[in-house]
Design an enzyme around this catalytic site. Sequence first.
Site, PDB file in Angstrom:
ATOM      1  CG  ASP A  53       5.048  11.792  12.558  1.00 26.34           C
ATOM      2  OD1 ASP A  53       5.005  12.922  12.015  1.00 26.34           O
ATOM      3  OD2 ASP A  53       5.476  10.778  11.978  1.00 26.34           O
ATOM      4  CG  LEU A 113      -1.879  -1.174   1.376  1.00 22.32           C
ATOM      5  CD1 LEU A 113      -2.628  -1.091   2.696  1.00 22.32           C
ATOM      6  CD2 LEU A 113      -2.855  -1.229   0.212  1.00 22.32           C
TER       7      LEU A 113
END
Length: 536
Positions: A389, A276
């Site tokens: 993050d 992916l």
Amino acid sequence: MGSNKSKPKDASQRRRSLEPAENVHGAGGAFPASQTPSKPASADGHRGPNAAFVPPAAAEPKLFGGFNSSDTVTSPQRAGPLAGGVTTFVALYDYESRTETDLSFKKGERLQIVNNTEGDWWLAHSLSTGQTGYIPSNYVAPSDSIQAEEWYFGKITRRESERLLLNAENPRGTFLVRESETTKGAYCLSVSDFDNAKGLNVKHYKIRKLDSGGFYITSRTQFNSLQQLVAYYSKHADGLCHRLTTVCPTSKPQTQGLAKDAWEIPRESLRLEVKLGQGCFGEVWMGTWNGTTRVAIKTLKPGTMSPEAFLQEAQVMKKLRHEKLVQLYAVVSEEPIYIVTEYMNKGSLLDFLKGETGKYLRLPQLVDMSAQIASGMAYVERMNYVHRDLRAANILVGENLVCKVADFGLARLIEDNEYTARQGAKFPIKWTAPEAALYGRFTIKSDVWSFGILLTELTTKGRVPYPGMVNREVLDQVERGYRMPCPPECPESLHDLMCQCWRKEPEERPTFEYLQAFLEDYFTSTEPQYQPGENL
């Protein structure tokens, strides 16, 4: 959320059309509440206007456990020992066994609980097949309880109910019943409606509880049970915007973990099938666990982080459970480390925004997506955790524009020099608060800064922040007080919110709880006059 939503097509959805009845037209809007009435019920549970209330023979079933929603549904979850000695449960969904020790069952099947002291997977005996095995506890509810009703959605919010009901494929009168957010012990009936002025919209009716038992929306019409109330309004609008026609469609929830005792799993149990994506520290694959279960697998390059430190952090991460966080299922703890999570079929938010669908998204959908992210982060905030993050690349998208926060906590463990230098090539400097980039002070308030940057990604359909500026320049300019200007077509009120997230002093930035509330109410409280533009 708008016309971008599509109805779930798989057999797992729970949907039922209610018995058609005569059309009884009534006035729209909610009923006024009156004093607690005392009137009797007829044989069908509907109470006439002129007699004393007679309590039902059997007490209303006690609510059992709490609720925890997944992509599009909440489902009952154990909150402690079985209430009142209840051991017979009914299956809310089909479940196909994944291991030799768990039990397959069909929706509606009755199950005897043998042992419910082992967390998220209970030992159960099927009264239909005679077989015994482990079952996911959030796939069942006590027999004859409110949770066993298809239309009962438990503790979902008003906004989440609207998200589910505002599917363009839902007919008028699609409905659900949920707990009231504002009144303890009360419920709310949420119904989809349509008119030329508002288009598709949702009406909410408070269901009040009588002191002596029973329920009512308007004092002239009272019922012994919620089931009788739903049955009545399925035949008669009687003042509702529309009679109740169809239960709101739902999808199966995620199980809590892959199976009983499936946490540290062997690498051989995973099959990597479709790549992916790829990043600095590894790859992401769609795959299958144990030949039975679709999962996402993040593979980390050897040396990215210490296996011991990762395993310790993963033990904390797996306890973070919220409908807007990607669920961590299992790990392969020896290098190369594998992280196994739920699979989100639309990929990362960044790719989604830049893809074909992104060009059709308008501000209502984008603000709703941001509210979902804020909801997940408000949970992280309550749990005293820090993401470190937060950006569009680390948000995953599923059906119906469902957004979930991924990769929380992993950034702290990365040992790569190009990352740990904080100004190296691999460090996401453009998303990072100055106190975190310069001094390593990562807190939930530095996550709030990152959320403000993420809002620019949403409103620009995936544009890189601070266009035309390199990392070093960004850090210098931000320290001098520079903040990104308002993106094209973005309302000033939303840019003001971004600027609040970018306040220099961390303690002056808003909480995620505030951000969630602001964004969920944005089009009623802040921008009620919004009109769609060319891009937003």
